[in-house]
Design an enzyme around this catalytic site. Sequence first.
Site, mmCIF file in Angstrom:
data_model
loop_
_atom_site.group_PDB
_atom_site.id
_atom_site.type_symbol
_atom_site.label_atom_id
_atom_site.label_comp_id
_atom_site.label_asym_id
_atom_site.label_seq_id
_atom_site.Cartn_x
_atom_site.Cartn_y
_atom_site.Cartn_z
ATOM 1 C CD GLU A 45 -9.242 -0.591 0.950
ATOM 2 O OE1 GLU A 45 -8.247 -0.691 0.184
ATOM 3 O OE2 GLU A 45 -9.204 -0.889 2.152
ATOM 4 C CE LYS A 76 -4.974 0.321 0.620
ATOM 5 N NZ LYS A 76 -5.733 -0.414 1.640
ATOM 6 C CG ASP A 115 -7.844 2.730 0.933
ATOM 7 O OD1 ASP A 115 -9.001 3.168 1.078
ATOM 8 O OD2 ASP A 115 -7.172 2.248 1.876
ATOM 9 C CG ASP A 155 -10.830 -0.732 5.337
ATOM 10 O OD1 ASP A 155 -11.049 -1.374 6.368
ATOM 11 O OD2 ASP A 155 -9.781 -0.058 5.188
ATOM 12 N N GLY A 193 -4.464 -4.324 6.125
ATOM 13 C CA GLY A 193 -3.415 -4.170 7.124
ATOM 14 C C GLY A 193 -3.550 -2.844 7.839
ATOM 15 C CE LYS A 238 -7.440 -2.195 6.962
ATOM 16 N NZ LYS A 238 -7.681 -0.744 7.011
ATOM 17 C CB SER A 266 -0.876 -0.041 1.254
ATOM 18 O OG SER A 266 -1.599 1.156 1.376
ATOM 19 C CE LYS A 283 -3.910 4.026 2.491
ATOM 20 N NZ LYS A 283 -5.123 3.514 3.125
HETATM 21 O O1 NPG Z 1 0.439 -2.341 4.778
HETATM 22 O O2 NPG Z 1 -0.531 -2.517 6.719
HETATM 23 C C1 NPG Z 1 -0.328 -1.942 5.632
HETATM 24 C C2 NPG Z 1 -1.068 -0.665 5.357
HETATM 25 C C3 NPG Z 1 -2.292 -0.886 4.558
HETATM 26 O O3 NPG Z 1 -3.132 1.085 3.561
HETATM 27 C C4 NPG Z 1 -3.120 0.359 4.515
HETATM 28 N N1 NPG Z 1 -3.833 0.589 5.595
HETATM 29 O O4 NPG Z 1 -6.870 2.314 5.300
HETATM 30 O O5 NPG Z 1 -6.283 0.323 4.832
HETATM 31 C C5 NPG Z 1 -6.024 1.442 5.267
HETATM 32 C C6 NPG Z 1 -4.626 1.764 5.703
HETATM 33 C C7 NPG Z 1 -4.396 2.291 7.070
HETATM 34 C C8 NPG Z 1 -3.131 2.513 7.473
HETATM 35 C C9 NPG Z 1 -5.398 2.552 7.947
HETATM 36 C C10 NPG Z 1 -2.844 2.983 8.727
HETATM 37 C C11 NPG Z 1 -5.116 3.012 9.205
HETATM 38 C C12 NPG Z 1 -3.838 3.236 9.600
#
Ligand code: NPG
Length: 367
Positions: free
Chosen positions: A213, A161, A188, A238, A290, A262, A135, A163
């Site tokens: 997402e 992915k 996302d 999510d 994650g 998650k 991500s 953001k």
């Molecule tokens: O690799 O664990 C990872 C990060 C994946 O993008 C990711 N997480 O919204 O899904 C999400 C985001 C996130 C990260 C959400 C940190 C909250 C805190």
Amino acid sequence: MKIERIEIRRIELPYVAPFETSGWREEANHSLIVRLEAAGAVGWGESPVGSGPWYNEETQATAWVMAREVLAPLLLEADLARPEDVDAVFARVRGNRMARSGFEFAAWDLFARLAGRSLSTLLGGTRERVDVGVSVGVQPDIETLLRVVGGYVEAGYRRVKLKIKPGWDVEPTRAVREAWPDLRLQVDANSIYTLDHADHLARLDAFDLLLIEQPLAHDDIVDHAKLQRRLRTPICLDESIVSPEHARWALELQACGVINIKPSRVGGLAPARQIHDMCAEAGVPVWCGGMLETGIGRAANVALASLPNFSLPGDISASDRYFRRDLVLNPFVLNADSTLSVPAGPGSGAEVDEPFLDSVTLERVVL
Ligand code: NPG
């Protein structure tokens, strides 16, 4: 079985680089780490809460209070016959699912270690390796984005992915798609858009994305159903799916084509598995999200992702994508086929580096 001793810590472990989403920035992991002891065995869990209430309503501070004052006392009173019982013990607690999940993961780890079985097999996992991706946070400009994505592609990640947020969506996605025509790509939004953005979001249909997402509000399902009818790309929920009931509502309303599970967001592995089973029955693919976890939480995610309907790559990258040094002695490393190996030994497989954990602990309580 009675839990004999519970140790809870709040930690701070800096990331190799800050992680920026549509609405906030994470500089370090601020999880709670839970250690349970019973019948001569130990189980570990992680509640991957953040520093502020930006992803959901929980923070390290709220989870710390809930863990000490409510969750640990409830667990010490309980008599557990199986790890699934933890969800029932906590059923009286409204919300606070990330705080709950650290205890629930630790109980699964403990039961698996006592049974001499891997967490994956105890959950019903069927894979020895799980497909993973990476991500990529919001970047300052497209040139930097292409360099960062290029680094991950070179490291072996075959799914990326991005953001996105208003002003950082169509053009960065186009640039990455043009640079890597065959890359498995998804985006996302972390709840930053509204239905008014539907036509704009439909422009993302041009880039052959696996999914979009959580475009709309963190607690919405109804508007996502409306938006899904205006997009060709599957919406993936999510934030909106915090329980098996929420998953049922989303499936009934056809609010999404995919669900990101998650286990920490839904309170643990047992409710996560229920959502997995429900989606499998409905023919809806799932993948494991994650929360930038340490090796302790990551091990629970990897075990869960070994279940059969996890048919899309997870946000479960190798440890070195997050930390210079992880909390475990056996950090996850990326295999050449963009997978992580599912630990086969007893429990989650996480071998906690306790002296290093001590060094990143801000506060610790024992009950
Ligand atoms: O690799 O664990 C990872 C990060 C994946 O993008 C990711 N997480 O919204 O899904 C999400 C985001 C996130 C990260 C959400 C940190 C909250 C805190």
